[in-house]
Design an enzyme around this catalytic site. Structure first.
Site: not given
Length: 177
Positions: A7, A9, A16-17, A89, A91, A100
């Protein structure tokens, strides 16, 4: 072929939120780029498999997304590493797509492009949806604690402090998987 899927992030770079929306907001987690280089040198094919719903939410356009990834690839190259394949992804969860995570569409694409058995890959993520995606394809998975790990008390999943420690473990134990 030894495939290590990652992955982005929260695994390679800080998350980050508010999403990573510009290349100025993309910052590698210390040791992550060196770890990818180490995996490259140990013969792993590196594939980034990432949900990027900011694209689907129109918070991020494709130009900005490519600028972020150019920064990532450039920084990684400075350390002597590289990514073999990058799958995204774009979406939102509400779009209910097959690509996703934890759904398997991106992994089906990975298998078709690389002609690899998905049960033989290793996937490293920072969210439960990442390990669920790996479980859905029969792959080995690890969580890193540098991102948004949910339910830190859940002992079901193998966890590592960061990508560097997860990759070190993978290199040392790959033949036992």
């Amino acid at each position: 072929m030894k495939v290590l899927a990652l992955d982005r992030d929260g695994v390679i770079n800080f998350d980050s939120d508010n999403y990573i929306l510009t290349h100025e907001n993309w910052h590698p987690i210390p040791g992550s780029l060196e770890a990818i280089k180490k995996a490259n040198r140990h013969g792993f094919t590196i594939v980034v498999v990432s949900n990027q719903s900011a694209l689907g939410r129109n918070m991020l356009d494709t130009n900005a997304f490519h600028q972020i990834n150019r920064k990532f690839v450039t920084k990684l190259k400075e350390f002597g590493g590289y990514i073999d394949l990058y799958l995204v992804c774009p979406h939102t969860p509400e779009q209910n797509c097959n690509c996703r995570k934890p759904r398997t569409g991106l992994f089906d694409t990975l298998a078709n492009l690389l002609k690899v058995d998905l049960t033989k890959i290793i996937f490293i993520g920072d969210k439960i949806s990442d390990v669920l995606a790996a479980e859905n394809i029969g792959a080995k998975s690890f969580l890193v604690e540098t991102g948004k790990v949910l339910d830190k008390n859940n002992e079901k999943f193998i966890r590592f402090k960061n990508l560097a420690s997860a990759i070190d473990h993978t290199i040392q134990n790959y033949e036992n998987y």
